[in-house]
Motif scaffolding. Structure first.
Motif, short mmCIF file in Angstrom:
data_model
loop_
_atom_site.label_atom_id
_atom_site.label_comp_id
_atom_site.label_asym_id
_atom_site.label_seq_id
_atom_site.Cartn_x
_atom_site.Cartn_y
_atom_site.Cartn_z
N TYR A 161 -3.14 2.57 -8.13
CA TYR A 161 -3.87 3.09 -9.29
C TYR A 161 -4.59 2.00 -10.07
N TYR A 162 -4.03 0.78 -10.02
CA TYR A 162 -4.50 -0.25 -10.96
C TYR A 162 -5.36 -1.33 -10.31
N ASP A 163 -6.38 -0.94 -9.55
CA ASP A 163 -7.35 -1.96 -9.14
C ASP A 163 -8.28 -2.19 -10.34
N PHE A 223 7.36 -7.26 -17.57
CA PHE A 223 6.99 -6.60 -16.30
C PHE A 223 5.94 -5.53 -16.57
N GLY A 224 4.84 -5.55 -15.81
CA GLY A 224 3.77 -4.56 -15.99
C GLY A 224 3.11 -4.72 -17.35
N ALA A 225 2.66 -5.94 -17.66
CA ALA A 225 2.16 -6.24 -19.01
C ALA A 225 0.86 -5.51 -19.35
N TYR A 275 -1.66 -4.87 -25.17
CA TYR A 275 -2.11 -4.29 -26.45
C TYR A 275 -0.97 -4.17 -27.47
N LYS A 276 0.19 -3.63 -27.02
CA LYS A 276 1.30 -3.44 -27.96
C LYS A 276 2.18 -4.70 -28.08
N THR A 277 2.25 -5.44 -26.97
CA THR A 277 3.09 -6.65 -26.97
C THR A 277 2.64 -7.63 -28.04
N ILE A 286 3.72 -10.28 -16.31
CA ILE A 286 3.68 -10.04 -14.85
C ILE A 286 2.91 -8.75 -14.61
N ASP A 287 1.98 -8.77 -13.67
CA ASP A 287 1.26 -7.54 -13.33
C ASP A 287 0.60 -7.76 -11.98
N TYR A 288 0.45 -6.69 -11.18
CA TYR A 288 -0.30 -6.92 -9.96
C TYR A 288 -1.78 -6.68 -10.14
N SER A 289 -2.19 -6.30 -11.35
CA SER A 289 -3.62 -6.24 -11.62
C SER A 289 -4.05 -7.58 -12.22
N LYS A 334 -6.98 -8.48 -12.90
CA LYS A 334 -8.01 -8.25 -13.92
C LYS A 334 -7.36 -8.19 -15.31
N TYR A 335 -6.26 -7.43 -15.40
CA TYR A 335 -5.54 -7.33 -16.67
C TYR A 335 -5.07 -8.70 -17.14
N LEU A 336 -4.48 -9.47 -16.21
CA LEU A 336 -3.87 -10.74 -16.60
C LEU A 336 -4.91 -11.74 -17.10
N LYS A 341 1.96 -10.65 -9.49
CA LYS A 341 2.81 -10.21 -8.38
C LYS A 341 3.36 -8.82 -8.65
N ASP A 342 3.92 -8.22 -7.63
CA ASP A 342 4.66 -6.99 -7.77
C ASP A 342 5.95 -7.28 -8.56
N TYR A 343 6.43 -6.29 -9.34
CA TYR A 343 7.66 -6.50 -10.14
C TYR A 343 8.78 -7.12 -9.30
N PHE A 344 8.99 -6.53 -8.15
CA PHE A 344 10.18 -6.89 -7.37
C PHE A 344 10.07 -8.31 -6.81
N ILE A 398 8.07 -2.08 -20.96
CA ILE A 398 7.71 -1.07 -21.96
C ILE A 398 6.68 -0.11 -21.37
N GLY A 399 6.08 0.70 -22.25
CA GLY A 399 5.00 1.59 -21.80
C GLY A 399 5.47 2.64 -20.82
N SER A 400 6.77 2.95 -20.83
CA SER A 400 7.30 4.02 -19.98
C SER A 400 7.23 3.68 -18.49
C1 LIG Z 1 1.62 2.27 -17.41
S1 LIG Z 1 0.85 0.69 -17.40
C2 LIG Z 1 1.67 -0.03 -18.80
C3 LIG Z 1 0.98 -1.24 -19.32
C4 LIG Z 1 1.60 -1.84 -20.60
N1 LIG Z 1 2.96 -2.30 -20.36
C5 LIG Z 1 1.57 -0.85 -21.73
O1 LIG Z 1 2.65 -0.46 -22.19
O2 LIG Z 1 0.48 -0.47 -22.16
C6 LIG Z 1 1.66 -0.06 -16.04
C7 LIG Z 1 1.23 -1.49 -15.78
O3 LIG Z 1 2.13 -2.01 -14.79
C8 LIG Z 1 1.40 -2.55 -13.69
N2 LIG Z 1 2.22 -2.24 -12.52
C9 LIG Z 1 2.56 -1.00 -12.07
N3 LIG Z 1 3.38 -1.10 -11.01
C10 LIG Z 1 3.57 -2.45 -10.79
C11 LIG Z 1 4.33 -3.18 -9.87
N4 LIG Z 1 5.07 -2.58 -8.92
N5 LIG Z 1 4.31 -4.54 -9.94
C12 LIG Z 1 3.55 -5.18 -10.90
N6 LIG Z 1 2.81 -4.51 -11.82
C13 LIG Z 1 2.82 -3.16 -11.77
C14 LIG Z 1 0.05 -1.87 -13.72
O4 LIG Z 1 -0.96 -2.69 -13.16
C15 LIG Z 1 -0.16 -1.63 -15.21
O5 LIG Z 1 -0.77 -2.73 -15.83
#
Ligand SMILES: C[S@@+](CC[C@H](N)C(=O)[O-])C[C@H]1O[C@@H](n2cnc3c(N)ncnc32)[C@H](O)[C@@H]1O
Length: 313
Positions: free
Chosen positions: A25-27, A76-78, A82-84, A103-106, A108-110, A131-134, A154-156
């Motif tokens: 989803y996050y290209d 993880f998944g920063a 915006y909120k951090t 940490i994020d695999y996008s 562009k975001y980082l 990188k990927d979370y794991f 965060i961010g669910s």
């Molecule tokens: C729902 S968004 C939340 C972003 C931010 N934390 C917020 O609360 O607004 C999820 C973020 O996690 C990243 N993401 C999703 N799965 C991931 C994974 N397996 N490894 C690394 N990043 C991941 C996405 O690229 C995206 O930036």
């Protein structure tokens, strides 16, 4: 051709129950769709968590910094942070932050996050991990340095993991932190399906169609979008909101660059993603079962969302 995308699409579309892995989803364009979603008036998760951080930033950061220990913040998944930003500003005020690792695999975001944060927080040490979370979990060690590890998820984002991924994530976190470290989770709570549908159905449609289109443009697919129906639903028992595409006809899709023919029966679903909502009791039990104890918990005024600070038992 993006090899990771090609492999994910091949794996998902040759599975018994077809799916597209939602990490796709996050290209670059997908990240923009998410930013657009975040400012939609019906998309409550961002506003709810923002409200919690604004209202409780001082209380939250006092917990993080008790004993005046310096902090190593790992997120993880920063996303775009915006909120951090709200909590980092508070931690800087307390003179407590040591290093921030988003940490994020996008990427562009980082890149965006780094450029933005270096302007507003010039004193912050920031090292991003693309990188990927794991995979990223393995980059950190459980050691007793003179700083406290604070982990943000965060961010669910926890609600997007499969049960296996959630278990593995929580087990890895447990190994990673010491009793003096803390974790902050942002958890979306169960609520009216009407609120959920407004937040997720129309608002995510173009984003989902874009992913199908990407298969055409990047992988040489011949998907006719008119032959699919976009479908989302919420199951109040599991708390899962799910996204699908349903094939309106019997059809074969051809994806030339990965040498794949995908046969779809009429009304067969391609599963895209899910976002799980929790009851307060359910999330407390999950943390307890993984040997964590809750330190404190905060809610927005509508009780849509909760931020939980926890540590190891
Ligand atoms: C729902 S968004 C939340 C972003 C931010 N934390 C917020 O609360 O607004 C999820 C973020 O996690 C990243 N993401 C999703 N799965 C991931 C994974 N397996 N490894 C690394 N990043 C991941 C996405 O690229 C995206 O930036």
């Amino acid at each position: 051709m993006n090899n990771e995308f090609a492999l994910d699409v091949k794996k998902g579309l040759t599975a018994k129950n077809k799916y597209i892995p939602d990490r796709q989803y996050y290209d670059d364009r997908g990240s923009i769709y998410f930013q657009e979603l975040m400012v939609n008036e019906y998309y409550y998760p961002t506003n709810s968590e923002y409200e919690i951080f604004e209202n409780y930033k001082s209380e939250i950061c006092k917990i993080f910094t008790y004993n005046n220990k310096k902090i190593q913040l790992i997120e993880f998944g920063a996303g775009d942070g915006y909120k951090t930003k709200i909590l980092i500003k508070e931690l800087i005020k307390l003179n407590s932050i040591f290093t921030y690792y988003p940490i994020d695999y996008s990427e562009k975001y980082l890149i965006e996050l780094k450029s933005n944060f270096s302007k507003i927080f010039p004193e912050l040490r920031l090292k991003y991990i693309n990188k990927d979370y794991f995979a990223a979990l393995k980059d950190f060690k459980n050691n007793n340095d003179n700083y406290r590890k604070i982990i943000f998820f965060i961010g669910s984002s926890f609600g997007g993991l499969t049960p296996d991924e959630s278990n593995s994530f929580l087990d890895s976190l447990h190994k990673l932190i010491s009793n003096d470290d803390m974790v902050l989770f942002g958890i979306d709570l169960k609520k009216s399906p009407t609120v959920l549908r407004k937040a997720y159905h129309e608002t995510c449609k173009n984003w989902c169609f874009y992913l199908l289109n990407r298969i055409n443009t990047e992988l040489g697919g011949n998907i006719n979008l008119n032959n699919f129906e976009y479908y989302t639903n919420y199951d109040p028992v599991t708390g899962e909101y799910k996204w699908y595409f349903l094939s309106k006809i019997n059809q074969v899709i051809n994806i030339t660059k990965i040498n794949l023919d995908v046969e779809l029966e009429k009304w067969e679903p391609i599963y895209f993603s899910k976002s799980k909502k929790f009851s307060e009791k359910e999330i407390a039990e999950i943390l307890d079962n993984h040997n964590f104890k809750i330190i404190n918990q905060f809610f927005d005024k509508k009780n849509y969302f909760t931020n939980i600070i926890f540590t190891k038992k």
